[in-house]
Design a protein around this motif. Structure first.
Motif, mmCIF file in Angstrom:
data_model
loop_
_atom_site.group_PDB
_atom_site.id
_atom_site.type_symbol
_atom_site.label_atom_id
_atom_site.label_comp_id
_atom_site.label_asym_id
_atom_site.label_seq_id
_atom_site.Cartn_x
_atom_site.Cartn_y
_atom_site.Cartn_z
ATOM 1 N N PRO A 1 1.255 7.461 -3.998
ATOM 2 C CA PRO A 1 1.293 8.484 -5.059
ATOM 3 C C PRO A 1 0.142 8.361 -6.056
ATOM 4 C CG PRO A 1 3.490 7.631 -4.677
ATOM 5 C CD PRO A 1 2.556 6.750 -3.915
ATOM 6 N N ALA A 2 -0.171 7.117 -6.468
ATOM 7 C CA ALA A 2 -1.280 6.905 -7.408
ATOM 8 C C ALA A 2 -2.603 7.279 -6.759
ATOM 9 C CB ALA A 2 -1.312 5.448 -7.861
ATOM 10 N N GLY B 1 -2.624 9.349 3.348
ATOM 11 C CA GLY B 1 -1.701 9.413 2.217
ATOM 12 C C GLY B 1 -0.886 10.690 2.142
ATOM 13 N N VAL B 2 -1.546 11.817 2.362
ATOM 14 C CA VAL B 2 -0.842 13.104 2.302
ATOM 15 C C VAL B 2 0.253 13.154 3.366
ATOM 16 C CG1 VAL B 2 -1.079 15.598 2.579
ATOM 17 C CG2 VAL B 2 -2.841 14.308 1.364
ATOM 18 N N THR C 1 -3.676 -1.011 5.124
ATOM 19 C CA THR C 1 -3.826 -0.349 3.823
ATOM 20 C C THR C 1 -4.776 0.834 3.915
ATOM 21 O OG1 THR C 1 -3.373 -2.379 2.572
ATOM 22 C CG2 THR C 1 -4.619 -0.655 1.444
ATOM 23 N N PHE C 2 -5.891 0.642 4.617
ATOM 24 C CA PHE C 2 -6.850 1.741 4.776
ATOM 25 C C PHE C 2 -6.190 2.930 5.465
ATOM 26 C CE2 PHE C 2 -9.672 3.825 7.892
ATOM 27 C CZ PHE C 2 -10.441 4.564 7.007
ATOM 28 N N TYR C 3 -5.507 2.685 6.569
ATOM 29 C CA TYR C 3 -4.910 3.785 7.327
ATOM 30 C C TYR C 3 -3.773 4.455 6.555
ATOM 31 C CZ TYR C 3 -7.643 2.446 11.398
ATOM 32 O OH TYR C 3 -8.685 2.189 12.258
ATOM 33 N N VAL C 4 -3.004 3.673 5.806
ATOM 34 C CA VAL C 4 -1.920 4.245 5.004
ATOM 35 C C VAL C 4 -2.480 5.160 3.921
ATOM 36 C CG1 VAL C 4 -0.117 3.707 3.300
ATOM 37 C CG2 VAL C 4 -0.238 2.422 5.439
ATOM 38 N N PRO D 1 0.802 -1.233 0.000
ATOM 39 C CA PRO D 1 0.000 0.000 0.000
ATOM 40 C C PRO D 1 0.830 1.276 0.000
ATOM 41 C CG PRO D 1 0.008 -1.008 2.175
ATOM 42 C CD PRO D 1 0.654 -1.992 1.250
ATOM 43 N N ILE D 2 2.046 1.228 0.544
ATOM 44 C CA ILE D 2 2.877 2.433 0.608
ATOM 45 C C ILE D 2 3.219 2.927 -0.796
ATOM 46 C CG2 ILE D 2 5.103 3.369 1.360
ATOM 47 C CD1 ILE D 2 4.980 1.472 3.730
#
Length: 219
Positions: free
Chosen positions: A33-34, A175-176, A168-171, A28-29
């Motif tokens: 960017p996408a 995201g910002v 994945t949700f939290y990452v 997920p990291i």
């Protein structure tokens, strides 16, 4: 007491291998960017909702394939060693691209990202599938469940899928913040390190497949 500690150590090691295999293939990291590009014109609430949809899609897709792994083997007449070797080769290809800090084309192509930027709900596709739950992650969970002799031995795989989806949700939701803290260089470094470990796991998958066909050759 020594036996109990040894058994506990094996369980912890096995659980870490499972979690690493699933998490590194979902990666997920590297999707941050996408995710930010596709949600650039959306509100914070909308992007959080997209992160939720993506994580849920990832969880459902991987769970379905993990649950039906034995059916897939029977339906197509595939033996576990063949899938171990095929999955290992696919994962190794993905790992090499991660080591070179490139997004694998099995996960993401430019056309899919451009399509996602135009969609109102990009969380399910292309973000959830195939960017997160792509061929590599699906292959990994099928192989991991396929190696289980009894049904209860596959429970840690489903737990790894659940933990990976939650992370994945939290990452993505943060995201910002993740991109600000890590930066483009930091994300690339993390991706390369994850790719290195994934490459070793991929080779082990292949060795396991070979040893299942020729028991005398243990990886």
């Amino acid at each position: 007491m020594t036996l109990h500690w040894s058994l506990a150590g094996e369980v912890v090691q096995f659980s870490l291998v499972l979690l690493s295999s699933v998490f590194f293939t979902v990666d997920p990291i590297a999707s941050v960017p996408a995710f930010l590009a596709m949600g650039a014109h959306g509100s914070v609430d909308r992007n959080r909702r997209m992160a939720k949809h993506a994580a849920l899609t990832c969880f459902l897709v991987l769970t379905v394939f993990a649950s039906t792994s034995s059916l897939i083997f029977k339906l197509f007449g595939i033996k576990l060693p063949a899938f171990q070797m095929a999955g290992g080769i696919l994962l190794f290809h993905i790992a090499l691209e991660m080591v070179h800090s490139r997004r694998s084309t099995t996960k993401e192509v430019a056309e899919e990202r451009e399509e996602g930027e135009k969609k109102e709900d990009f969380g399910i596709t292309p973000l959830g599938v195939p960017m997160l739950a792509g061929p590599g992650a699906i292959s990994a969970v099928i192989v991991l469940v396929g190696q289980s002799t009894f049904w209860w031995q596959s429970l840690p795989v489903f737990l790894a899928i659940l933990v990976t989806s939650l992370v994945t949700f939290y990452v993505l939701a943060a995201g910002v913040y993740v991109q600000q803290r890590l930066g483009e260089t930091g994300i690339r470094i993390v991706t390369r390190l994850m790719g290195l470990v994934l490459a070793a796991m991929a080779v082990q998958f292949v060795l396991n497949g070979i040893s299942n066909v020729w028991p005398g050759m243990k990886g």
